[in-house]
Design a protein around this motif. Structure first.
Motif, PDB file in Angstrom:
ATOM      1  N   GLU A 258       0.828  -1.205   0.000  1.00  0.00           N
ATOM      2  CA  GLU A 258       0.000   0.000   0.000  1.00  0.00           C
ATOM      3  C   GLU A 258       0.864   1.258   0.000  1.00  0.00           C
ATOM      4  OE1 GLU A 258      -2.301   1.737   3.616  1.00  0.00           O
ATOM      5  OE2 GLU A 258      -3.685   0.395   2.570  1.00  0.00           O
ATOM      6  N   ASN A 259       1.836   1.309   0.895  1.00  0.00           N
ATOM      7  CA  ASN A 259       2.694   2.492   1.001  1.00  0.00           C
ATOM      8  C   ASN A 259       3.544   2.693  -0.248  1.00  0.00           C
ATOM      9  OD1 ASN A 259       1.710   3.070   3.561  1.00  0.00           O
ATOM     10  ND2 ASN A 259       3.305   1.897   4.594  1.00  0.00           N
ATOM     11  N   ALA A 260       3.944   1.578  -0.874  1.00  0.00           N
ATOM     12  CA  ALA A 260       4.758   1.689  -2.083  1.00  0.00           C
ATOM     13  C   ALA A 260       3.967   2.335  -3.218  1.00  0.00           C
ATOM     14  CB  ALA A 260       5.256   0.311  -2.508  1.00  0.00           C
TER      15      ALA A 260
ATOM     16  N   ILE B  59       2.425   7.367  -6.309  1.00  0.00           N
ATOM     17  CA  ILE B  59       1.468   8.426  -6.657  1.00  0.00           C
ATOM     18  C   ILE B  59       2.021   9.792  -6.259  1.00  0.00           C
ATOM     19  CG2 ILE B  59      -0.820   9.372  -6.161  1.00  0.00           C
ATOM     20  CD1 ILE B  59      -1.739   6.450  -5.701  1.00  0.00           C
ATOM     21  N   LYS B  60       2.511   9.885  -5.033  1.00  0.00           N
ATOM     22  CA  LYS B  60       3.020  11.162  -4.541  1.00  0.00           C
ATOM     23  C   LYS B  60       4.272  11.624  -5.309  1.00  0.00           C
ATOM     24  CE  LYS B  60       1.288  10.942   0.215  1.00  0.00           C
ATOM     25  NZ  LYS B  60       1.674  10.876   1.652  1.00  0.00           N
TER      26      LYS B  60
ATOM     27  N   ASN C 228       3.304   8.482 -14.134  1.00  0.00           N
ATOM     28  CA  ASN C 228       1.957   8.702 -14.680  1.00  0.00           C
ATOM     29  C   ASN C 228       1.911   8.663 -16.205  1.00  0.00           C
ATOM     30  OD1 ASN C 228       0.798   9.302 -12.045  1.00  0.00           O
ATOM     31  ND2 ASN C 228       2.028  11.166 -12.142  1.00  0.00           N
ATOM     32  N   GLY C 229       3.058   8.525 -16.841  1.00  0.00           N
ATOM     33  CA  GLY C 229       3.075   8.567 -18.291  1.00  0.00           C
ATOM     34  C   GLY C 229       3.321   7.204 -18.910  1.00  0.00           C
ATOM     35  N   TYR C 230       3.385   7.206 -20.242  1.00  0.00           N
ATOM     36  CA  TYR C 230       3.709   5.971 -20.940  1.00  0.00           C
ATOM     37  C   TYR C 230       5.150   5.555 -20.639  1.00  0.00           C
ATOM     38  CZ  TYR C 230      -0.447   6.762 -23.841  1.00  0.00           C
ATOM     39  OH  TYR C 230      -1.723   6.944 -24.281  1.00  0.00           O
ATOM     40  N   THR C 231       5.385   4.258 -20.715  1.00  0.00           N
ATOM     41  CA  THR C 231       6.746   3.747 -20.626  1.00  0.00           C
ATOM     42  C   THR C 231       6.885   2.671 -21.679  1.00  0.00           C
ATOM     43  OG1 THR C 231       8.408   2.803 -19.152  1.00  0.00           O
ATOM     44  CG2 THR C 231       6.159   1.991 -18.895  1.00  0.00           C
TER      45      THR C 231
ATOM     46  N   ALA D 216       5.923   0.998 -10.662  1.00  0.00           N
ATOM     47  CA  ALA D 216       6.886   1.757  -9.872  1.00  0.00           C
ATOM     48  C   ALA D 216       7.022   1.216  -8.455  1.00  0.00           C
ATOM     49  CB  ALA D 216       6.475   3.231  -9.830  1.00  0.00           C
ATOM     50  N   ALA D 217       5.950   0.604  -7.954  1.00  0.00           N
ATOM     51  CA  ALA D 217       5.956   0.081  -6.584  1.00  0.00           C
ATOM     52  C   ALA D 217       6.576  -1.310  -6.485  1.00  0.00           C
ATOM     53  CB  ALA D 217       4.524   0.042  -6.049  1.00  0.00           C
TER      54      ALA D 217
END
Length: 421
Positions: A64-66, A71-72, A77-80, A294-295
């Motif tokens: 959850e924190n990851a 997000i923070k 948030n973009g394409y990869t 990312a997490a």
């Protein structure tokens, strides 16, 4: 301008062959069943393989924190790349490598859940008209994905009397020159089986002899009870090429996050064309959720061992209770699982003469007792039903009480005496 009026063209929009051929056996059967619970009893759903449904198995705060940190951070948030972030693929490679099966980021492709990884593998390994071998009973989506592409499925038998081991002779009988690959699911849905090292080596020997690549459905990797041991299939061979499919869904209890992956184990460059094809297929949808990607490094490296242990203890306790209670019921024969989230229970259908099949058995069980198990006809394996082990312990006891009451009512012993005697 022509004096002859052109006939107006009529609408003719038809469904594609692929869509028409996409049939999920579970949904098809369940949707056709008459499921009306007893209004005087709370429903106990033992049918759905979703560990989150009862709320008693929360996912880990580390995960959850990851995701919150991703997000923070506002950088995910973009394409990869369609195959996924290199940081995530590196973490998965480190998580999955063993001393005998090391992989790197270039061997990993991220997908939208394990079902998506299976889709990529089947689509890439087989052409219309070829056949693939899948377990019976087995996860229904194998058949759904293959047949939607015009690929024939051939079911190899699993043996309940041997804790659902593969019938190796039957595999040999099914293989021909048109066989593209074999799917091996370990630990298993719906059986909860966990294969020992020797049995996995026997399967690999068949694949080596017949030059068959393997799709290893390992979504329940490490999800084994005390006394059992999980062996990644790729760790047991240096010659058979393997596409291993897994993800966060089951072990980390986050099916809705839709994060899966394919790992290409290919030390002899047998799958070089397949690897290129998998990358091309991944480009059709441009990769899975970037926030969860990312997490991944934090989730895989920092989730505490206690989280996994507590989950497995809960599952094993439920399995022990179900097995003990259902074994004592005339007409039922549970098969003890050694991992995953399920137990298969055999029905001696001849001793329940009011029910022609497992489907009617389950329909009436829901109607009278509000206990919903999944009839194994969903897996093309009649006269069994599957139960999930994720439910709270109090519901396990209550479900067993209700199933016992139901079977006592309808059981007819071979000598003709019924359950009321």
């Amino acid at each position: 301008m022509s004096t002859k009026m052109k006939e107006a063209k009529k609408w003719n929009v038809s469904c594609s062959h692929m869509a028409e051929q996409s049939v999920n056996p579970i949904r098809n059967l369940v949707d056709s069943m008459h499921i009306t619970p007893n209004p005087d009893k709370d429903m106990i759903a033992l049918s759905i393989g979703d560990p989150t449904i009862f709320g008693n198995l929360p996912y880990c705060e580390t995960a959850e924190n990851a995701v919150i940190e991703a997000i923070k951070g506002r950088k995910s948030n973009g394409y990869t790349a369609s195959v996924g972030y290199e940081s995530a693929r590196t973490a998965i490679a480190e998580y999955s490598s063993t001393p005998t099966s090391e992989v790197s980021a270039k061997d990993v492709i991220l997908c939208s859940g394990c079902s998506s990884s299976l889709d990529l593998c089947i689509s890439c390994l087989a052409n219309p008209g070829q056949n693939i071998l899948i377990p019976l009973p087995g996860f229904s989506i194998y058949k759904t994905l293959a047949e939607s592409l015009g690929i024939e499925v051939r079911h190899y038998k699993l043996l309940p009397e041997r804790s659902w081991e593969v019938d190796l002779d039957h595999i040999e009988e099914l293989i021909d020159d048109n066989t593209a690959c074999i799917i091996v699911n370990n630990p298993s849905n719906p059986c909860g089986s966990v294969y020992n090292k020797k049995h996995l080596q026997d399967i690999l020997e068949i694949c080596q002899r017949n030059k068959l690549p393997v799709i290893a459905d390992e979504i329940y990797e490490h999800f084994v009870f005390s006394g059992a041991k999980y062996y990644p299939l790729a760790s047991l061979t240096d010659s058979v090429p393997i596409l291993s499919c897994s993800g966060l869904t089951k072990r980390f209890l986050v099916p809705g996050w839709r994060m899966g992956w394919v790992i290409v184990h290919d030390r002899n460059d047998i799958l070089k064309d397949i690897k290129r094809g998998l990358v091309k297929l991944s480009q059709r949808i441009l990769g899975p959720n970037t926030l969860v990607q990312a997490a991944i490094p934090t989730i895989l490296k920092e989730t505490p061992t206690d989280f996994f242990t507590e989950t497995l203890v809960h599952m094993k306790n439920n399995a022990d209770t179900f097995y003990s209670r259902l074994s004592a019921i005339n007409g039922l024969t549970p098969v003890m699982p050694h991992g995953a989230m399920y137990m298969m229970v055999g029905i001696d259908i001849k001793t329940f003469p009011e029910f022609p099949t497992d489907i009617e058995f389950v329909e009436t069980l829901v109607k009278e007792q509000s206990v919903f198990c999944l009839p194994a006809s969903c897996f093309q394996y009649p006269n069994f039903f599957r139960i999930v082990l994720t439910v709270p312990e109090t519901k396990v006891d209550e479900a067993c009480n209700r199933i016992q009451e139901f079977c006592k009512k309808y059981y007819a012993a071979p000598n003709g005496m019924n359950g009321h005697a």
